[in-house]
Design an enzyme around this catalytic site. Structure first.
Site, mmCIF file in Angstrom:
data_model
loop_
_atom_site.group_PDB
_atom_site.id
_atom_site.type_symbol
_atom_site.label_atom_id
_atom_site.label_comp_id
_atom_site.label_asym_id
_atom_site.label_seq_id
_atom_site.Cartn_x
_atom_site.Cartn_y
_atom_site.Cartn_z
ATOM 1 N N CYS B 162 0.814 -1.220 0.000
ATOM 2 C CA CYS B 162 0.000 0.000 0.000
ATOM 3 C C CYS B 162 0.841 1.260 0.000
ATOM 4 O O CYS B 162 0.309 2.360 -0.108
ATOM 5 C CB CYS B 162 -0.913 -0.007 1.213
ATOM 6 S SG CYS B 162 -1.642 -1.617 1.497
ATOM 7 N N LYS B 326 -10.001 7.489 0.586
ATOM 8 C CA LYS B 326 -10.334 6.078 0.326
ATOM 9 C C LYS B 326 -11.826 5.840 0.534
ATOM 10 O O LYS B 326 -12.388 4.891 -0.012
ATOM 11 C CB LYS B 326 -9.533 5.150 1.244
ATOM 12 C CG LYS B 326 -8.062 5.034 0.851
ATOM 13 C CD LYS B 326 -7.355 3.942 1.639
ATOM 14 C CE LYS B 326 -5.895 3.792 1.225
ATOM 15 N NZ LYS B 326 -5.028 4.877 1.752
ATOM 16 N N HIS B 331 -9.407 1.559 -1.655
ATOM 17 C CA HIS B 331 -7.964 1.412 -1.453
ATOM 18 C C HIS B 331 -7.352 0.881 -2.740
ATOM 19 O O HIS B 331 -7.544 -0.284 -3.089
ATOM 20 C CB HIS B 331 -7.718 0.454 -0.292
ATOM 21 C CG HIS B 331 -6.298 0.464 0.204
ATOM 22 N ND1 HIS B 331 -5.231 0.805 -0.597
ATOM 23 C CD2 HIS B 331 -5.780 0.178 1.422
ATOM 24 C CE1 HIS B 331 -4.108 0.725 0.123
ATOM 25 N NE2 HIS B 331 -4.419 0.355 1.351
ATOM 26 N N PHE B 390 1.272 -2.820 4.634
ATOM 27 C CA PHE B 390 1.496 -4.136 5.214
ATOM 28 C C PHE B 390 2.990 -4.447 5.062
ATOM 29 O O PHE B 390 3.607 -4.118 4.043
ATOM 30 C CB PHE B 390 0.710 -5.201 4.441
ATOM 31 C CG PHE B 390 -0.698 -5.389 4.941
ATOM 32 C CD1 PHE B 390 -1.176 -4.713 6.053
ATOM 33 C CD2 PHE B 390 -1.547 -6.269 4.293
ATOM 34 C CE1 PHE B 390 -2.476 -4.908 6.506
ATOM 35 C CE2 PHE B 390 -2.843 -6.469 4.736
ATOM 36 C CZ PHE B 390 -3.304 -5.794 5.841
#
Lengths: 88, 402
Positions: B162, B326, B331, B390
């Protein structure tokens, strides 16, 4: 008398917690057993695979999910209910 | 050190197929998330997404091009075309060798992979199209942009989930600053909305089935989107000399790693990235008027991000505004930072802050001014764009008004 579902669920939870099934008490919460949110998601996946059921659970809102994860007992009860729904 | 400015912007995303269309939607607080329309959607439990709607690839590309362009490459090329046209730049002569492209993506040609795994595994075919590899590779979009615009300098792809786009744009800016290049096309692209792509996310149990409502007490998780954003980053003196319109200055950038958990975000890692971007820009925290939040709508991200903002800004956290777009476009994973940078440009140039839509109920853990539901006018001199991936990889950009 312990049911088959209970034995199988406890085995899955114990495996996730790195414990023996005999060490898992029905009153334990996932936190008591040292299972974090990722561990919980993995355990739920294992339960789905074991019983071929679909467990409604959103990690963002565990309390809001229809699946009660507050204790081992509640998890067993919820799985029993899902298994029963599936066979009816 | 050489300074870096933005002289062009382009996009295609769930809110629109151009920058003006996207900014209009952000100003209106329009939601681009809706029912997911892909093959085998009935086998998914998550059936909403921010899809690029009404899109016909054959309207933009010919058959030969489409044999090489995965959807994520198409999105990147369309965005690059808009950005290059706006900047009015031509990559010929000596400039060609001083120009390159750094793009972020997480899944690369995931639709191509999904389609061809289906063909060989599900349909039992023993033959696939000869161009599957060049079509699915993560650098395909960057390479096709370099070929289309004759960019002969450094080009590559960044994959940090991301944060891919922010890492890419930060890298592009550093390359101009340090003299490795004079002009860089940069941003990110993602097209993960295929059965395998959504199914994988579904497994993580952090996806909402209703909407992406960041910072709301009753938020239910993230919603996946798709699309791209591409910008022209240019050395400032060069842009001034050719009389280019400057959209904003890329004033600072920082990246940090949590070195902690593979999915759970760290407040400290975010704090170091935000503070680092300000330090790199030489800006006092009080100068920041707007933060485009990572704001995924998950319990963990939003709480951690708000805490990090409080740590960095102290009392000023009460005065700045922060929003998550978002809520409108979903996303976009590896492309998300690029599309979200458009909200920063709008805040700096037009004095309009995009809202966080779908907001219903305050969460005491997210008690900042998150611009609920309706866009707001404000004079913004400095804007930050957060991305916390992440894997604990954080990348924050600081933009200043031109």
């Amino acid at each position: 008398m312990t049911s088959d579902v209970e034995t199988r669920v406890v085995r899955i939870i114990a495996e996730q917690a790195l414990l023996e099934p005999s060490d898992v008490k029905m009153t334990d919460t996932p936190v008591d057993l040292g299972i974090d949110s990722m561990g919980l998601v993995e355990a739920i996946f294992a339960i789905e695979e074991e019983f071929d059921i679909s467990v409604p659970f959103n990690a963002n809102d565990p309390q809001g999910s229809a699946f009660d994860i507050s204790s081992v007992r509640s998890i067993v009860a919820a799985v029993k209910s899902l298994v029963a729904d599936q066979t009816t | 050190m050489r300074r870096v400015v933005i002289t062009g912007a382009g996009t295609i995303n769930p809110l629109g197929a151009s920058v003006p269309a996207t900014l209009d939607a952000m100003q209106e607080g329009r939601c681009g998330i809706g029912p997911l329309e892909i093959r085998d959607v009935d086998r998914l439990s998550v059936r909403i997404a921010g899809q690029v709607g009404g899109y016909d690839e054959t309207a933009h590309f010919d058959r030969q091009q489409l044999s090489l362009y995965d959807r994520f490459t198409q999105f990147a090329l369309l965005s690059a075309a808009e950005a290059v046209a706006q900047s009015g730049i031509a990559f010929n002569g000596a400039l060609a060798e001083r120009a390159g492209v750094v793009l972020g993506t997480s899944g690369g040609g995931l639709n191509t992979q999904d389609d061809n795994y289906r063909a060989v595994y599900e349909e039992g075919k023993n033959r696939v199209h000869p161009f599957i590899v060049p079509r699915l590779m993560n650098n395909a979009a960057a390479s096709h942009i370099s070929m289309t615009y004759n960019l002969q300098g450094p080009s590559f792809t960044v994959a940090s989930a991301c944060a891919s786009s922010n890492h890419a744009m930060g890298q592009a800016a550093q390359m101009i600053r340090t003299g490795l290049a004079d002009v860089m096309l940069t941003g990110g692209s993602e097209a993960m909305l295929c059965f395998g792509g959504v199914k994988a996310w579904e497994g993580l149990r952090v996806m909402s089935k209703e909407a992406c409502r960041p910072f709301c007490a009753t938020r239910t998780g993230m919603v996946q989107g798709e699309g791209a954003g591409v910008f022209v980053f240019e050395e400032r003196d060069r842009a001034l000399a050719r009389g280019a319109e400057i959209l904003a200055e890329v004033a600072g950038f920082a990246m940090t790693s949590d070195a902690g958990d593979i999915v759970t975000p760290s407040r400290h890692g975010a704090v170091r990235a935000i503070a680092g971007a300000l330090r790199d820009a030489g800006l006092a925290p009080e100068r920041v008027g707007y933060i485009n939040a990572h704001g995924t709508g998950t319990t963990a991200n939003d709480r951690t991000e708000c805490a990090a903002v409080r740590d960095v800004f102290g009392g000023h956290a009460e005065r700045l505004v922060i929003s998550s777009t978002k809520s409108m476009h979903g996303h976009l994973i590896g492309g998300t930072g690029a599309v979200e940078l458009l909200a920063c440009l709008m805040a700096l140039r037009d004095g309009i802050v995009a809202p966080t839509i779908g907001y219903r109920e305050p969460d005491p853990d997210c008690a900042l001014d998150i611009v609920p539901n309706v866009a707001r006018e404000a004079r913004i001199d400095v804007a930050l764009s957060n991305a916390f991936a992440f894997g604990g990889l954080n990348a924050v950009l600081a933009l200043a008004r031109a």
